[in-house]
Motif scaffolding. Sequence first.
Motif, PDB file in Angstrom:
ATOM      1  N   UNK A 248      27.923  82.870  58.894  1.00  0.00           N
ATOM      2  CA  UNK A 248      29.235  83.143  59.211  1.00  0.00           C
ATOM      3  C   UNK A 248      30.018  83.735  58.093  1.00  0.00           C
ATOM      4  N   UNK A 249      29.789  83.462  57.087  1.00  0.00           N
ATOM      5  CA  UNK A 249      30.797  84.075  56.005  1.00  0.00           C
ATOM      6  C   UNK A 249      30.606  85.519  55.127  1.00  0.00           C
ATOM      7  N   UNK A 250      29.424  85.090  53.934  1.00  0.00           N
ATOM      8  CA  UNK A 250      29.625  86.603  53.094  1.00  0.00           C
ATOM      9  C   UNK A 250      28.538  87.311  53.674  1.00  0.00           C
ATOM     10  N   UNK A 251      27.397  86.670  54.550  1.00  0.00           N
ATOM     11  CA  UNK A 251      26.325  87.573  54.739  1.00  0.00           C
ATOM     12  C   UNK A 251      26.804  88.384  56.227  1.00  0.00           C
ATOM     13  N   UNK A 252      27.374  87.693  57.063  1.00  0.00           N
ATOM     14  CA  UNK A 252      28.143  88.465  58.007  1.00  0.00           C
ATOM     15  C   UNK A 252      29.025  89.606  57.594  1.00  0.00           C
ATOM     16  N   UNK A 253      29.825  89.031  56.661  1.00  0.00           N
ATOM     17  CA  UNK A 253      30.817  90.140  56.164  1.00  0.00           C
ATOM     18  C   UNK A 253      30.229  91.417  55.643  1.00  0.00           C
ATOM     19  N   UNK A 254      28.950  91.085  54.876  1.00  0.00           N
ATOM     20  CA  UNK A 254      28.396  92.322  54.368  1.00  0.00           C
ATOM     21  C   UNK A 254      27.864  93.405  55.484  1.00  0.00           C
ATOM     22  N   UNK A 255      27.418  92.594  56.960  1.00  0.00           N
ATOM     23  CA  UNK A 255      27.314  93.497  57.948  1.00  0.00           C
ATOM     24  C   UNK A 255      28.163  93.824  58.629  1.00  0.00           C
ATOM     25  N   UNK A 256      29.419  93.178  59.052  1.00  0.00           N
ATOM     26  CA  UNK A 256      30.377  93.610  59.979  1.00  0.00           C
ATOM     27  C   UNK A 256      31.670  93.883  59.210  1.00  0.00           C
ATOM     28  N   UNK A 258      35.353  92.899  57.043  1.00  0.00           N
ATOM     29  CA  UNK A 258      36.220  91.552  57.163  1.00  0.00           C
ATOM     30  C   UNK A 258      37.344  91.890  57.814  1.00  0.00           C
ATOM     31  N   UNK A 259      37.802  91.064  58.754  1.00  0.00           N
ATOM     32  CA  UNK A 259      39.050  90.975  59.673  1.00  0.00           C
ATOM     33  C   UNK A 259      40.302  90.961  58.963  1.00  0.00           C
ATOM     34  N   UNK A 260      40.820  91.936  59.097  1.00  0.00           N
ATOM     35  CA  UNK A 260      42.331  92.201  58.162  1.00  0.00           C
ATOM     36  C   UNK A 260      43.486  92.120  59.380  1.00  0.00           C
ATOM     37  N   UNK A 261      43.485  92.559  60.590  1.00  0.00           N
ATOM     38  CA  UNK A 261      44.447  92.541  61.692  1.00  0.00           C
ATOM     39  C   UNK A 261      44.001  91.414  62.443  1.00  0.00           C
ATOM     40  N   UNK A 262      44.864  90.434  62.519  1.00  0.00           N
ATOM     41  CA  UNK A 262      44.652  89.069  63.403  1.00  0.00           C
ATOM     42  C   UNK A 262      45.146  89.333  64.409  1.00  0.00           C
ATOM     43  N   UNK A 263      45.983  90.288  65.085  1.00  0.00           N
ATOM     44  CA  UNK A 263      46.339  90.229  66.415  1.00  0.00           C
ATOM     45  C   UNK A 263      45.424  90.321  67.294  1.00  0.00           C
ATOM     46  N   UNK A 264      45.566  89.732  68.469  1.00  0.00           N
ATOM     47  CA  UNK A 264      44.610  89.588  69.408  1.00  0.00           C
ATOM     48  C   UNK A 264      44.578  91.135  70.148  1.00  0.00           C
ATOM     49  N   UNK A 266      42.623  94.976  70.659  1.00  0.00           N
ATOM     50  CA  UNK A 266      42.310  96.071  69.979  1.00  0.00           C
ATOM     51  C   UNK A 266      40.953  96.302  69.575  1.00  0.00           C
ATOM     52  N   UNK A 267      40.502  97.317  69.295  1.00  0.00           N
ATOM     53  CA  UNK A 267      39.165  97.717  68.967  1.00  0.00           C
ATOM     54  C   UNK A 267      38.811  97.122  67.514  1.00  0.00           C
ATOM     55  N   UNK A 268      37.640  96.561  67.394  1.00  0.00           N
ATOM     56  CA  UNK A 268      37.161  96.042  66.022  1.00  0.00           C
ATOM     57  C   UNK A 268      37.483  97.105  64.712  1.00  0.00           C
ATOM     58  N   UNK A 269      37.279  98.285  65.147  1.00  0.00           N
ATOM     59  CA  UNK A 269      37.412  99.490  64.133  1.00  0.00           C
ATOM     60  C   UNK A 269      38.983  99.331  63.566  1.00  0.00           C
ATOM     61  N   UNK A 382      32.074 105.055  59.141  1.00  0.00           N
ATOM     62  CA  UNK A 382      32.052 104.948  60.582  1.00  0.00           C
ATOM     63  C   UNK A 382      30.646 104.787  61.378  1.00  0.00           C
ATOM     64  N   UNK A 383      29.701 105.430  60.672  1.00  0.00           N
ATOM     65  CA  UNK A 383      28.575 105.456  61.360  1.00  0.00           C
ATOM     66  C   UNK A 383      27.680 104.078  61.290  1.00  0.00           C
ATOM     67  N   UNK A 384      27.764 103.746  60.059  1.00  0.00           N
ATOM     68  CA  UNK A 384      27.204 102.147  59.813  1.00  0.00           C
ATOM     69  C   UNK A 384      27.726 101.311  60.809  1.00  0.00           C
ATOM     70  N   UNK A 385      28.908 101.320  61.035  1.00  0.00           N
ATOM     71  CA  UNK A 385      29.609 100.533  62.088  1.00  0.00           C
ATOM     72  C   UNK A 385      28.904 100.588  63.592  1.00  0.00           C
ATOM     73  N   UNK A 386      28.899 101.792  63.784  1.00  0.00           N
ATOM     74  CA  UNK A 386      28.114 101.945  65.064  1.00  0.00           C
ATOM     75  C   UNK A 386      26.833 101.699  65.156  1.00  0.00           C
ATOM     76  N   UNK A 387      26.077 101.901  63.996  1.00  0.00           N
ATOM     77  CA  UNK A 387      24.868 101.308  63.969  1.00  0.00           C
ATOM     78  C   UNK A 387      24.612  99.870  63.996  1.00  0.00           C
TER      79      UNK A 387
END
Length: 431
Positions: A248-256, A258-264, A266-269, A382-387
């Motif tokens: 749930x931590x660093x391995x997932x952050x490598x993939x997806x 880090x969440x910087x805007x904690x507002x409910x 909105x697009x993940x991007x 941007x492309x890795x995000x879509x992959x």
Amino acid sequence: MTLAEDAAALADHAARGEDRLAALPAPPARDAAQRDEAAAAHDASRRTRRRFLARHADAVYDLLTDDRTRRARLPDLVFAAADRFPGLVPTRRQMDAERAHVQADKEGREIDQGIFCAAVLRSRRAGTHLIETMLTPTARATELLDEFRRTGRTELGSVLIERDGPAAHVEFRNGDRLNSEDNRLIADLETAVDLALLDDQVRVGVLRGGRVAHRKYAGRRVFSAGVNLADLCDGAISFVEFMLGRELGYVHKLLRGVLVDDANGGAWADRSVQKPWVGAVDAFAIGGGMQLLLVLDRVIAESGAYFSLPAAHEGIVPGLGNLRLGRWSGARTARRVILGGHRVDATDPEATLLCDEVVAPDDMDAAIGRAVHDLAAPAVSANRRMLTLAEEPIDLYREYLAEFAAVQASRVYAPDVLAKVEHRRRDRAAR
């Protein structure tokens, strides 16, 4: 029945189970009949916990997080549940008592943590909120960020992160243990990944093992030996912080990212930062080390390196390797590697399914430089995000992780696993 009524019934049932356990000797002193009695007490309590969570997982999570307006990282969430709902999960005092024992002599209370975590993750509402919570920066990274931005270098005990041009080089420094993963390394790696993702000067991350002191590889770089088996035998590999926390931590952050805007909403991007990652494999990537390669964008291996996932031989599940390996290597190869312990050498034809480039050891630095140059291009992130969105939707990840939480917590206390780790521990002590 209401949540309050079911919670009271759960607390009463769990207390009676604890009374049964308290009447028995400590786990290592139990005979066969007493072990059966303990297992029966645990099984009865766990059936009650599962029924309770099947009815109330969302309500429990909402109470613990103020209707999902507050972020509680996994360890805090688990112990908050213990305080708010007696008998649902082990208390801090119970877990402190567990940590005093080697793996084979524990009561197995992490199984109860696994039941709770699995129930939360099975819920789309609660599980998604928890996943997002675990993708927020750690408090330690937030404290160190300004210094890293200014100096470009931070030493974290078992990890070094250093900025070089557009790249952040994250180096494993658990050299006396062949860069194997333990609780400390997992925490340090998450901090380092956060720093790389949050520093605007960094456009690419690089993972590489540092030089080790092991007599066979003394002075050489080694990527990773996977989970520290000595710590697993000694009961020092935690379920919540390590086995679930790394996924749930660093391995997932490598993939997806880090969440910087904690507002409910909105697009993940718009709410996250993610960057491409390079893995440089010197010597070997075993177990958790090989799992890391499955979330990276470019993998470079030296010609003498190899890859393996021996978790099934050890009796446990190799993290999210079962979810991810097949899409890289195909189902047949994934089964040979995971179920049969098949080792893949960097020079094998099938290694092209696992790494992008194989180079002579002396050429590794130059190959890393080329990879950083390629992946620093503006459109790569941007492309890795879509992959990632196409390959591993968040619901697929969540559903797999829910089952992993339940299965892995049980496997690390299964008789075959305990027999293996105890044999290894005694063998190590006899040397």
